[in-house]
Design a protein around this motif. Structure first.
Motif, PDB file in Angstrom:
ATOM      1  N   UNK A  70      12.781  14.356  19.260  1.00 57.19           N
ATOM      2  CA  UNK A  70      13.812  13.596  18.344  1.00 57.19           C
ATOM      3  C   UNK A  70      14.425  14.507  17.455  1.00 57.19           C
ATOM      4  N   UNK A  71      13.658  15.836  17.191  1.00 56.81           N
ATOM      5  CA  UNK A  71      14.404  16.668  16.350  1.00 56.81           C
ATOM      6  C   UNK A  71      14.229  18.016  17.331  1.00 56.81           C
ATOM      7  N   UNK A  72      13.509  18.311  18.258  1.00 55.17           N
ATOM      8  CA  UNK A  72      13.645  19.453  18.950  1.00 55.17           C
ATOM      9  C   UNK A  72      13.278  19.193  20.485  1.00 55.17           C
ATOM     10  N   UNK A 118       1.227  18.960  17.425  1.00 55.86           N
ATOM     11  CA  UNK A 118       1.237  18.011  16.396  1.00 55.86           C
ATOM     12  C   UNK A 118       2.665  17.920  16.015  1.00 55.86           C
ATOM     13  N   UNK A 119       3.153  16.639  16.413  1.00 51.00           N
ATOM     14  CA  UNK A 119       4.594  16.556  16.273  1.00 51.00           C
ATOM     15  C   UNK A 119       4.920  15.398  15.343  1.00 51.00           C
ATOM     16  N   UNK A 120       5.906  15.754  14.527  1.00 53.14           N
ATOM     17  CA  UNK A 120       6.582  14.909  13.674  1.00 53.14           C
ATOM     18  C   UNK A 120       7.981  14.727  13.552  1.00 53.14           C
ATOM     19  N   UNK A 121       8.549  13.322  13.823  1.00 51.39           N
ATOM     20  CA  UNK A 121       9.817  13.141  13.666  1.00 51.39           C
ATOM     21  C   UNK A 121      10.217  11.586  13.177  1.00 51.39           C
ATOM     22  N   UNK A 122      11.181  11.473  12.225  1.00 53.83           N
ATOM     23  CA  UNK A 122      11.637  10.154  11.751  1.00 53.83           C
ATOM     24  C   UNK A 122      10.215   9.351  11.387  1.00 53.83           C
ATOM     25  N   UNK A 123       9.387  10.076  10.849  1.00 51.85           N
ATOM     26  CA  UNK A 123       8.248   9.219  10.251  1.00 51.85           C
ATOM     27  C   UNK A 123       7.172   9.163  11.221  1.00 51.85           C
TER      28      UNK A 123
END
Length: 461
Positions: free
Chosen positions: A22-24, A172-177
Motif C-alpha cells: 500500500x506504501x511500498x 512486519x508490514x504497516x500501512x493505513x492502520x
C-alpha cells in the motif's frame, strides 16, 4: 496488501514475488528460470513491473533459481538495495559471476550458429562485469537481526537450514492502520542435514508463503541414506569403473565432502581418487570454511577435530580445463564431483561423454532434478541421451540418493508449519503441480486455508 507471483508458481525455478504493502513495493527473490532451452529463454523476457516502482529486493538465499536475475534487474534499471544474509552475499559473489561468464559463453556459441545462418547476433542476458557490478547493491543482515528497511517495513531473517546463509524472511508490514506479519520460507532445509542447523521455528504469522518442492513425498532417514551411500560406493568399487556425481556447487558439494570425511574409514574412501571438478564449488567450499559460526554443533566439533570439514587426504580440486580433461584418462577408481547439479551444463556433461556409456560406471543423483533437464531424464530411465549433437547410450548404473535433499519433505514442511500459532493461511509456491496439490491437501486437513497461485496471479494478504 497483496502479493503477485512472477515465477516458481507450479514450477521450481524462477522464484520472484512482488509484494505491495500500500506504501511500498518489494521483490522477494529474483531467480533464473532453469531447465529446458524454452524455459531458460524466459529469462530474456522484460520484467512485468516498472523497475522504478520497486523499493527493495529481499533475497532468501544464493541458489540461482532465487538470485540469478538480480544482475539483470539492475542492468534493466533497478537502483535500490538487495537485502540478504552476509553468507548469501559471499556466495552470490561467486555464483552470479559464474552465471555472467556462462551467459557470455552461451551467447558466443549461439552467435556462431546465427552468423552461419545470416541472423542477427544475440546479447548475453548479462555479462561477468554486470554480475560483479550488481554486488554493490547488497546490504547484509545477521540472523535474527530486526531492521527497519522502509517506513512501515521491518525485516528479520531466520535460519532456513537449506544452504549457508539461507533465510526465512519475516516481514512486519504497516500501512493505513493495517498491520500484517508475512513469512516467506524461501527454501526450507531438511532437518538433521549435515553441517547446518535445522530450520528456525516461527512463532506467529498472518500469512505464510511456503515452498512445496517435496510436498508429495518423504525422504529416507539419514541413517538409511548413509547406508545406501556406503553400499553404492562398495558396488562401484567392485565393478571397477568411475563414479560421477552431478552436484550443486553450493550446499550439496559441501555436504558430500563432509560426509566422506566423517565416514572416511567406514566407507573405504581411501580406495578412491576424489576430484572436485568445479571452480565454483571450490570457491563455495572456501566460503563455507569461513562461516563456522553457522554450523550445527556436530559440524563445529568435526571442524575442530579435523582442522576443517573438507580436507580429505585423497581429494584433488581441479580448477583448470586441462586438469578436468586429464580426469577422463582415468578408467577406474575415480569419484568425480562436478556441476551442474541438474546436468544441464558444466563439466559433468564432459565426464558423461567419456563414462556414461560404460556399464562399469555409476552416476549418483544427489539432488532435485527439474522437469526437462538431463538429470531428470536419467532418473526417469532414459536409455539414450544427446550430448552436443551426439547420441550416447546410458550404460552406467543410475542411483538416486533421495535422502540427501537440502529441501524439507512433506513431513518436515508440515512439522514446521504446525509450530506456528493459529494455523495462518498459506500460499504455496516453488513446487510442481502434483507435489503442490498434495501438500495443499495435507495442510487443509490440518485446518489451513491454502492458495496455489498461477504465474502472474495477484493474491490479497
Amino acid at each position: 496488501m497483496q502479493v503477485q507471483c512472477f515465477g516458481a508458481a507450479g514450477e521450481v525455478t524462477g522464484s520472484c514475488l512482488l509484494l505491495e504493502t500500500g506504501r511500498h513495493r518489494l521483490l522477494l527473490d529474483c531467480g533464473l528460470f532453469q531447465g529446458s532451452r524454452e524455459e531458460e529463454e524466459r529469462n530474456r523476457e522484460e520484467f512485468p513491473f516498472p523497475l522504478d516502482s520497486i523499493d527493495a529486493v529481499i533475497l532468501s538465499h544464493a541458489h540461482l533459481d532465487h538470485s540469478g536475475r538480480i544482475p539483470l534487474l539492475i542492468k534493466a534499471g533497478y537502483t535500490g538495495p538487495v537485502y540478504a544474509h552476509a553468507a548469501t552475499r559471499d556466495l552470490c559473489r561467486i555464483m552470479l559471476k559464474d552465471s555472467g561468464y556462462l551467459n557470455e559463453k552461451d551467447a558466443q556459441w549461439e552467435n556462431r550458429k546465427r552468423q552461419r545462418k545470416g541472423l542477427k547476433p544475440v546479447e548475453p542476458i548479462y555479462t561477468l562485469e554486470e554480475a560483479k557490478a550488481s554486488m554493490r547493491a547488497f546490504r547484509t543482515l545477521r540472523y535474527d537481526q530486526r531492521r527497519r528497511i522502509l517506513p512501515g517495513v521491518h525485516l528479520r531473517l531466520r535460519d532456513a537450514g537449506h544452504i549457508l546463509g539461507s533465510a526465512i524472511v519475516e516481514l512486519e508490514l504497516e500501512a493505513n492502520g493495517t498491520r500484517r506479519r508475512l513469512v516467506y520460507t524461501g527454501d526450507l532445509g531438511h532437518r538433521g542435514a549435515p553441517i547446518l542447523r535445522d530450520p528456525a521455528r516461527v512463532e506467529t504469522a498472518d500469512q505464510i508463503i511456503m515452498e512445496s518442492t517435496y510436498g508429495d513425498r518423504s525422504h529416507r532417514s539419514w541413517e538409511a541414506t548413509w547406508t545406501e551411500m556406503a553400499e553404492v560406493l562398495d558396488s562401484a568399487a567392485n565393478s571397477g569403473g568411475n563414479v560421477m556425481v552431478p552436484a550443486f556447487a553450493v550446499g550439496r558439494t559441501q555436504e558430500l565432502l563432509y560426509a566422506m570425511q566423517m565416514n572416511y574409514h567406514d566407507w573405504g574412501m581411501d580406495r578412491w581418487q576424489i576430484f572436485l571438478d568445479s571452480p565454483m564449488a571450490i570457491e563455495a567450499t572456501r566460503v563455507y570454511s569461513r562461516h563456522v559460526d553457522l554450523y550445527d554443533a556436530e559440524a563445529r566439533t568435526g571442524h575442530a577435530r579435523h582442522d576443517g570439514l573438507f580436507d580429505l587426504p585423497n581429494l584433488r580440486m581441479t580448477r583448470t580445463a586441462n586438469q578436468s580433461m586429464a580426469i577422463n584418462r582415468i578408467r577406474s577408481g575415480a569419484i568425480i564431483i562436478a556441476g551442474s547439479g541438474m546436468c544441464t551444463g558444466g563439466r559433468i556433461k564432459h565426464h558423461f561423454k567419456h563414462n556414461l556409456w560404460r556399464s562399469d560406471s555409476h552416476v549418483l543423483i544427489v539432488g532435485f532434478q527439474a522437469s526437462g533437464t538431463l538429470g531428470r531424464r536419467l532418473v526417469d530411465g532414459a536409455t539414450h541421451v544427446r550430448l552436443w549433437g551426439e547420441t550416447i547410450r546410458v550404460g552406467a548404473q543410475i542411483h538416486t540418493i533421495g535422502g540427501l535433499s537440502a529441501h524439507a519433505d512433506q513431513a518436515g514442511l508440515l512439522e514446521w508449519y504446525e509450530g506456528i500459532a493459529g494455523r495462518p493461511p498459506v500460499i504455496l509456491v516453488h513446487g510442481e503441480d502434483d507435489p503442490r496439490e498434495c501438500l495443499a491437501g495435507a495442510l487443509r486437513e490440518r485446518g489451513a486455508k491454502v492458495r496455489l497461485p498461477q504465474r502472474g496471479e495477484t493474491l490479497g494478504l
